[in-house]
Enzyme design. Structure first.
Site, PDB file in Angstrom:
ATOM      1  N   SER A 123      -0.002  -6.177  19.959  1.00 21.87           N
ATOM      2  CA  SER A 123       0.476  -6.599  21.590  1.00 21.87           C
ATOM      3  C   SER A 123       1.905  -7.300  21.065  1.00 21.87           C
ATOM      4  O   SER A 123       2.742  -6.378  20.984  1.00 21.87           O
ATOM      5  CB  SER A 123      -0.574  -7.941  21.879  1.00 21.87           C
ATOM      6  OG  SER A 123      -0.069  -8.339  23.013  1.00 21.87           O
TER       7      SER A 123
ATOM      8  N   ASP B  13       5.182  -6.605  27.360  1.00 23.55           N
ATOM      9  CA  ASP B  13       5.156  -6.751  26.076  1.00 23.55           C
ATOM     10  C   ASP B  13       4.844  -5.557  25.078  1.00 23.55           C
ATOM     11  O   ASP B  13       4.749  -4.372  25.803  1.00 23.55           O
ATOM     12  CB  ASP B  13       4.347  -7.858  25.510  1.00 23.55           C
ATOM     13  CG  ASP B  13       2.804  -7.415  25.908  1.00 23.55           C
ATOM     14  OD1 ASP B  13       2.708  -6.747  26.907  1.00 23.55           O
ATOM     15  OD2 ASP B  13       1.800  -8.146  25.190  1.00 23.55           O
TER      16      ASP B  13
ATOM     17  N   ASP C 281       2.215  -3.781  24.296  1.00 21.39           N
ATOM     18  CA  ASP C 281       1.066  -2.881  24.754  1.00 21.39           C
ATOM     19  C   ASP C 281       1.093  -2.948  26.376  1.00 21.39           C
ATOM     20  O   ASP C 281      -0.030  -2.728  26.831  1.00 21.39           O
ATOM     21  CB  ASP C 281      -0.134  -3.346  24.363  1.00 21.39           C
ATOM     22  CG  ASP C 281      -0.697  -4.655  24.677  1.00 21.39           C
ATOM     23  OD1 ASP C 281       0.121  -5.471  24.840  1.00 21.39           O
ATOM     24  OD2 ASP C 281      -1.726  -5.140  24.596  1.00 21.39           O
TER      25      ASP C 281
END
Length: 445
Positions: free
Chosen positions: A102, A241, A243
């Site tokens: 992430s 972000d 992902d």
């Protein structure tokens, strides 16, 4: 019992350090493949990833694990987390995997698992998989080993799905959008989707090299985006972000807008259109009290959960809600997706920008947030929150805020951090209590 591998959002850690090693990834593939091999059909797993260098290694290891227990593998390459969830359902996969850490730096990586319904796995399934990782694996006979193949049109499928959430009668002609993809999973799909809808797109963070994901770009560092919006006189800036499951917006004046204001905008629009299901909106304990007061004034209740989009989704499913999210920008729109989707959320914001005809700084200033301060304290190990001095500092801070605010202290589920947040009418008092608690935690850490 404490978990050995799974945290609050799958398995995550520094690459080539347990548990984020190729060996463990292969074992995860074997365990998850065994767990989700149900029925007599040919079983299938869909695997996506972000742009981290270690993604190649983890993808290969997971593929080896799944195929070794007889499960076929569909590889879609760099794709947003919500795309993996969507494709898992649409391609009738038995399980979906997203390889990503992430918003973390490139040296970290993670493994997120989705069930055939596109939702993250239940605690029961995670516990069962964890128990099998260190156990004996029953391998498939030679003739039943799985096959792996790549799907070339996965990005187009996701783009079409995302665009379908944007009203058919609207276009983005004349809207100048700066989109920062964090050098991550959405570096191709997000600019393309916006362009196809008519926007003038100025891309940032679209040159991944394996080591620059989230590096001075993306939703956790919007300085470059803010500067570019002002420089190009853009109408709005969008920050995803690594992902692409979260969204932070920058308005036309270069000011950052967090997830609370976006929740207020999207929930209000849904309520006016009669599409807000349930009796309100779901957010976490971190959301500003100003949001709660604003929604209440609109006749919309705010239901709070512990931090984490997983908790938000669980509450939404249990209560039949369609709008929920986090201040950090995880926005879950259950009419469109099973998990946070930064691009889909951005399209709902853009739809309101076009519909209301307001400049972004007017559109997105829906309420005045109460003074709120969040600080993180890194620790090397142990349980600093169990320290007597820390407990005393927390008690004193809570006493100081009684009747004037609130204090939220928690251990991060994805990093070795203690997060200290205070909120109240008196900004000076908020800063004072946060600093005192943080200092106590530093000494204990």
């Amino acid at each position: 019992m404490a978990r050995r591998y799974f945290g609050t959002d799958g398995i995550r850690g520094r690459t080539n350090t347990r548990p984020m090693t190729a060996e463990i990834a292969m074992r995860v593939g074997q365990a998850a493949g065994t767990r989700f091999s149900r029925g007599q059909h040919r079983h299938r797993v869909l695997i996506g990833k972000d742009t981290r260098l270690s993604g190649y290694m983890m993808e290969s290891a997971l593929t080896a694990g799944f195929t070794s227990v007889g499960m076929d593998v569909v590889l879609v390459g760099p794709m947003p987390t919500p795309a993996v969830a969507m494709l898992t359902r649409s391609m009738r996969a038995d399980i979906g995997v997203m390889i990503s850490a992430s918003h973390n730096p490139f040296a970290d990586n993670g493994i997120k698992l989705f069930g055939p319904d596109g939702f993250k796995l239940s605690d029961e399934d995670e516990a069962a998989i964890e128990a099998m990782i260190d156990g004996e694996t029953v391998l498939a006979p030679a003739e039943s080993i799985g096959r792996a193949r790549r799907v070339d049109d996965a990005q187009g499928r996701y783009i079409n799905q995302a665009k379908s959430t944007f009203p058919d009668h609207l276009r983005l002609d004349g809207i100048r959008v700066v989109v920062d993809c964090a050098n991550g999973a959405a570096y191709k799909v997000a600019p393309e989707a916006l362009w196809e809808l008519g926007a003038e797109v100025i891309p940032l963070g679209v040159t991944p090299n394996g080591c620059n994901i989230n590096d001075k770009v993306g939703s956790t560092d919007t300085h470059a985006l803010q500067a570019k919006v002002v420089e190009t006189r853009a109408d709005i800036g969008l920050a995803l972000d690594g992902d692409a499951d979260r969204l932070i917006v920058v308005d036309d004046l270069g000011q950052q807008v967090d997830g609370d204001q976006l929740l207020a905008l999207i929930a209000g629009a849904a309520a006016r259109a009669g599409r807000l299901k349930g009796d309100g909106v779901v957010a976490t304990i971190m959301s500003n009290l100003g949001l709660e007061r604003h929604l209440w004034g609109q006749g919309i209740a705010l239901h709070r959960t512990p931090v984490g989009d997983r908790h938000v989704v669980e509450a939404m499913r249990a209560g039949g809600y369609t709008v929920g999210g986090e201040q950090s920008g995880h926005l879950v729109l259950m009419d469109h997706a099973t998990t946070g989707d930064g691009l889909v959320a951005a399209l709902q914001v853009l739809a309101e920008l076009v519909t209301q005809g307001k400049r972004a700084h007017k559109l997105l200033a829906l309420f005045d947030p109460l003074p709120q301060l969040l600080k993180n304290v890194r620790f090397a190990g142990g349980q600093p929150l169990d320290d007597d001095a820390v407990k005393q500092a927390i008690s004193e801070a809570e006493g100081a805020l009684t009747g004037n605010g609130r204090l939220v202290i928690r251990k991060s589920g994805t990093e070795p951090l203690i997060r200290v947040m205070a909120e109240g009418e008196d900004g000076a008092l908020v800063a004072q209590v946060v600093d005192r608690v943080c200092e106590a935690v530093r000494r204990a850490a």
